[in-house]
Design an enzyme around this catalytic site. Structure first.
Site, PDB file in Angstrom:
ATOM      1  N   TYR A   1       5.242   2.267   6.954  1.00 15.47           N
ATOM      2  CA  TYR A   1       5.355   0.778   6.420  1.00 15.47           C
ATOM      3  C   TYR A   1       5.159  -0.088   7.761  1.00 15.47           C
ATOM      4  O   TYR A   1       5.660   0.088   8.804  1.00 15.47           O
ATOM      5  CB  TYR A   1       6.800   0.592   5.772  1.00 15.47           C
ATOM      6  CG  TYR A   1       6.757   1.135   4.244  1.00 15.47           C
ATOM      7  CD1 TYR A   1       6.601   0.177   3.409  1.00 15.47           C
ATOM      8  CD2 TYR A   1       7.081   2.475   4.141  1.00 15.47           C
ATOM      9  CE1 TYR A   1       6.568   0.824   2.038  1.00 15.47           C
ATOM     10  CE2 TYR A   1       7.196   2.824   2.835  1.00 15.47           C
ATOM     11  CZ  TYR A   1       7.088   2.048   1.756  1.00 15.47           C
ATOM     12  OH  TYR A   1       7.166   2.603   0.461  1.00 15.47           O
TER      13      TYR A   1
ATOM     14  N   ARG B   1       7.158   4.787  -4.827  1.00 16.11           N
ATOM     15  CA  ARG B   1       7.303   3.722  -5.369  1.00 16.11           C
ATOM     16  C   ARG B   1       7.516   2.505  -4.737  1.00 16.11           C
ATOM     17  O   ARG B   1       8.299   2.374  -3.456  1.00 16.11           O
ATOM     18  CB  ARG B   1       8.466   3.584  -6.293  1.00 16.11           C
ATOM     19  CG  ARG B   1       8.421   4.547  -7.553  1.00 16.11           C
ATOM     20  CD  ARG B   1       9.741   4.677  -8.243  1.00 16.11           C
ATOM     21  NE  ARG B   1      10.997   5.219  -7.592  1.00 16.11           N
ATOM     22  CZ  ARG B   1      11.880   5.398  -8.204  1.00 16.11           C
ATOM     23  NH1 ARG B   1      12.082   5.315  -9.312  1.00 16.11           N
ATOM     24  NH2 ARG B   1      12.862   5.926  -7.453  1.00 16.11           N
TER      25      ARG B   1
ATOM     26  N   ARG C   1      13.467  -2.639   4.274  1.00 12.29           N
ATOM     27  CA  ARG C   1      13.825  -3.976   4.243  1.00 12.29           C
ATOM     28  C   ARG C   1      15.241  -4.231   4.864  1.00 12.29           C
ATOM     29  O   ARG C   1      15.523  -5.192   5.455  1.00 12.29           O
ATOM     30  CB  ARG C   1      13.832  -4.598   2.714  1.00 12.29           C
ATOM     31  CG  ARG C   1      12.253  -4.701   2.625  1.00 12.29           C
ATOM     32  CD  ARG C   1      12.195  -4.977   0.917  1.00 12.29           C
ATOM     33  NE  ARG C   1      12.918  -6.108   0.510  1.00 12.29           N
ATOM     34  CZ  ARG C   1      13.457  -6.284  -0.844  1.00 12.29           C
ATOM     35  NH1 ARG C   1      13.164  -5.496  -1.455  1.00 12.29           N
ATOM     36  NH2 ARG C   1      14.210  -7.339  -1.168  1.00 12.29           N
TER      37      ARG C   1
ATOM     38  N   ASP D   1       8.726  -1.674  -4.314  1.00  7.49           N
ATOM     39  CA  ASP D   1       9.656  -2.507  -5.017  1.00  7.49           C
ATOM     40  C   ASP D   1       8.771  -3.677  -5.667  1.00  7.49           C
ATOM     41  O   ASP D   1       7.872  -4.105  -4.878  1.00  7.49           O
ATOM     42  CB  ASP D   1      10.947  -2.808  -4.481  1.00  7.49           C
ATOM     43  CG  ASP D   1      11.843  -1.701  -4.241  1.00  7.49           C
ATOM     44  OD1 ASP D   1      11.809  -0.843  -5.055  1.00  7.49           O
ATOM     45  OD2 ASP D   1      12.731  -1.801  -3.237  1.00  7.49           O
TER      46      ASP D   1
END
Length: 248
Positions: free
Chosen positions: A108, A49, A193, A51
């Protein structure tokens, strides 16, 4: 026939990847497009998933299709999809292949612009220097020594296991752009993050490397830095074992 689709999307207009009631999501829009073009109810499942506001340059989903998905059909589906979602390719996989559970790793990239740049609005985080990238890379290297990253996870989730194996983590600068690359077997909600936000504190000299280690050991989200903005984060790669693919 089961397929893996490699898709990309800009997350600005979506409430994340996963289907939600009364919210527009990437999964919901993609499922609707596939169902319409393939003429059957299609359910898809992603490798993970993302965000609200987070992008993907390579998200993998699996689906069972009643038709062969070739280049012409991908073109038709892309014509049905909005401009900010794109199917890049489709590959036949084993009937029990699973986009989430068969993934070996995910990667990422977090993008930071060090100068005000109107062409990076919504695509990168404008962070004003000075910043010490060497210190941030030392902090990133420390991550490879640990497995429990509870301090960097969102709270009040259904996760009970906070262990992740990080394969690489490093910062690189290219001109006025700064990139954080990280690859692991799995990630916690909000983990990348929060790592970025905390390492930026290290880079600005507001936090020592020892402080950074103590945050990891504390297993307490309150000890870590703020979460960096979502619009600069990209899911960039998902890796699978070769045997999940059918060779035709």
């Amino acid at each position: 026939m089961r397929y893996f689709l490699d898709i990309s999307y800009r997350g600005a207009n979506y409430h994340g990847w996963q289907i939600q009631e009364n919210a527009v999501t990437v999964q919901g829009v993609l499922q609707k497009a596939l169902s319409n073009v393939l003429g059957a109810k299609i359910d898809i499942l992603g490798s993970g998933r993302t965000d609200t506001g987070v992008h993907a340059s390579s998200q993998i989903v699996h689906l069972d299709s009643p038709k062969e998905i070739d280049a012409a059909l991908i073109f038709r589906i892309n014509g049905y999809l909005p401009k900010d979602i794109c199917i890049k390719s489709a590959r036949l996989v084993q009937d029990d292949a699973h986009a989430r559970f068969d993934a070996l790793s995910r990667a990422y990239v977090y993008r930071i612009t060090l100068v005000k740049n109107p062409f990076e609005i919504g695509l990168a985080y404008y962070f004003y220097p000075p910043i010490e990238i060497d210190r941030m890379n030392k902090a990133a290297a420390i991550l490879l020594q640990y497995e429990d990253f509870e301090s960097f996870s969102k709270v009040h989730t259904d996760v009970t296991n906070f262990n992740c194996t990080i394969f690489h983590a490093y910062w690189e600068r290219n001109g006025d752009m700064l990139y954080f690359h990280v690859k692991a077997n799995r990630f916690l909600r909000g983990m990348v993050r929060t790592l970025v936000g905390t390492m930026l504190e290290v880079g600005k000299g507001r936090m020592s490397l020892d402080d950074f280690v103590q945050i990891i050991l504390a297993k307490d989200r309150k000890r870590a830095g703020i979460s960096a903005p979502p619009e600069a984060l990209y899911l960039s790669e998902v890796e699978y074992p070769a045997e999940v693919y059918k060779h035709v």
